[in-house]
Motif scaffolding. Structure first.
Motif, PDB file in Angstrom:
ATOM      1  N   VAL A 162      36.273  34.438  36.166  1.00 20.97           N
ATOM      2  CA  VAL A 162      37.059  33.204  36.031  1.00 20.97           C
ATOM      3  C   VAL A 162      37.875  33.027  37.299  1.00 20.97           C
ATOM      4  O   VAL A 162      38.745  33.842  37.603  1.00 20.97           O
ATOM      5  CB  VAL A 162      38.010  33.243  34.818  1.00 20.97           C
ATOM      6  CG1 VAL A 162      38.871  31.984  34.776  1.00 20.97           C
ATOM      7  CG2 VAL A 162      37.241  33.382  33.517  1.00 20.97           C
TER       8      VAL A 162
ATOM      9  N   TYR B 137      45.996  27.845  37.643  1.00 15.21           N
ATOM     10  CA  TYR B 137      44.997  27.745  36.588  1.00 15.21           C
ATOM     11  C   TYR B 137      45.151  26.435  35.821  1.00 15.21           C
ATOM     12  O   TYR B 137      46.255  25.943  35.627  1.00 15.21           O
ATOM     13  CB  TYR B 137      45.136  28.916  35.605  1.00 15.21           C
ATOM     14  CG  TYR B 137      44.779  30.248  36.204  1.00 15.21           C
ATOM     15  CD1 TYR B 137      43.499  30.764  36.080  1.00 15.21           C
ATOM     16  CD2 TYR B 137      45.724  30.990  36.893  1.00 15.21           C
ATOM     17  CE1 TYR B 137      43.163  32.001  36.626  1.00 15.21           C
ATOM     18  CE2 TYR B 137      45.400  32.229  37.448  1.00 15.21           C
ATOM     19  CZ  TYR B 137      44.116  32.723  37.308  1.00 15.21           C
ATOM     20  OH  TYR B 137      43.794  33.934  37.846  1.00 15.21           O
TER      21      TYR B 137
ATOM     22  N   ARG C 108      38.681  29.325  29.045  1.00 16.68           N
ATOM     23  CA  ARG C 108      37.663  30.319  29.426  1.00 16.68           C
ATOM     24  C   ARG C 108      38.206  31.733  29.247  1.00 16.68           C
ATOM     25  O   ARG C 108      37.526  32.618  28.736  1.00 16.68           O
ATOM     26  CB  ARG C 108      37.228  30.111  30.877  1.00 16.68           C
ATOM     27  CG  ARG C 108      36.424  28.859  31.107  1.00 16.68           C
ATOM     28  CD  ARG C 108      36.192  28.571  32.572  1.00 16.68           C
ATOM     29  NE  ARG C 108      35.310  29.513  33.220  1.00 16.68           N
ATOM     30  CZ  ARG C 108      33.972  29.447  33.208  1.00 16.68           C
ATOM     31  NH1 ARG C 108      33.382  28.465  32.569  1.00 16.68           N
ATOM     32  NH2 ARG C 108      33.243  30.333  33.829  1.00 16.68           N
TER      33      ARG C 108
ATOM     34  N   THR D  33      41.546  27.366  39.257  1.00 18.77           N
ATOM     35  CA  THR D  33      41.124  26.049  39.727  1.00 18.77           C
ATOM     36  C   THR D  33      41.612  25.769  41.135  1.00 18.77           C
ATOM     37  O   THR D  33      40.953  25.068  41.905  1.00 18.77           O
ATOM     38  CB  THR D  33      41.634  24.963  38.764  1.00 18.77           C
ATOM     39  OG1 THR D  33      41.041  25.218  37.488  1.00 18.77           O
ATOM     40  CG2 THR D  33      41.257  23.585  39.213  1.00 18.77           C
TER      41      THR D  33
ATOM     42  N   ASP E 166      39.134  37.197  38.667  1.00 18.40           N
ATOM     43  CA  ASP E 166      38.957  36.326  39.830  1.00 18.40           C
ATOM     44  C   ASP E 166      38.120  37.037  40.888  1.00 18.40           C
ATOM     45  O   ASP E 166      37.162  36.471  41.425  1.00 18.40           O
ATOM     46  CB  ASP E 166      40.321  35.919  40.389  1.00 18.40           C
ATOM     47  CG  ASP E 166      40.240  34.970  41.576  1.00 18.40           C
ATOM     48  OD1 ASP E 166      39.170  34.358  41.804  1.00 18.40           O
ATOM     49  OD2 ASP E 166      41.258  34.829  42.283  1.00 18.40           O
TER      50      ASP E 166
ATOM     51  N   ASP F  69      40.616  26.619  32.520  1.00 17.66           N
ATOM     52  CA  ASP F  69      40.595  28.029  32.905  1.00 17.66           C
ATOM     53  C   ASP F  69      41.168  28.893  31.783  1.00 17.66           C
ATOM     54  O   ASP F  69      40.633  29.962  31.468  1.00 17.66           O
ATOM     55  CB  ASP F  69      41.416  28.264  34.178  1.00 17.66           C
ATOM     56  CG  ASP F  69      40.867  27.534  35.391  1.00 17.66           C
ATOM     57  OD1 ASP F  69      39.640  27.308  35.460  1.00 17.66           O
ATOM     58  OD2 ASP F  69      41.678  27.187  36.277  1.00 17.66           O
TER      59      ASP F  69
END
Length: 125
Positions: A26, A39, A46, A29, A21, A43
């Protein structure tokens, strides 16, 4: 879903998820009112893609490049070179997998040798 659930589902540590993050690999959300990361399934997908790339030795930059490429493909906004770039990643993954297979074979031979030695009296006879 909260970061602990994501860590459990992906096999990645909380520290790794926070690091991804922080470096922009990634992003969750959303966040709760208290600031906790949330998430989505996308996510998690990913993150699973990243986890699959890790054993093949892909760098964080390569991971970001592939995520950017897959996002562009999914959105129908991929450059003309996208398919060529995707094939390059596929070729790299295949090469790295073959290298891992060779290393696994050597490791198996080494283990067989150790087992043979430990099964004998250790004198080599």
């Amino acid at each position: 879903m909260h970061i602990g659930v994501v860590a459990e589902r992906t096999g990645l540590s909380l520290r790794t998820l926070r690091h991804y993050d922080e470096i922009g690999l990634v992003h969750p959300t959303g966040r709760t009112d208290g600031g906790f990361r949330l998430y989505s399934e996308a996510d998690v997908e990913r993150l699973l893609l990243i986890r699959r790339m890790k054993p093949l030795g892909f760098s964080l930059q390569e991971m970001q490049d592939l995520l950017t490429l897959t996002d562009a493909l999914a959105a129908g906004e991929a450059p003309e070179t996208a398919l060529q770039e995707l094939r390059r990643f596929e070729s790299l993954a295949a090469e790295r997998r073959a290298d891992l297979s060779r290393k696994m074979q050597m490791a198996d031979e080494f283990l067989d040798r150790l087992r043979a030695l430990s099964a004998s009296d250790g004198s080599g006879q």
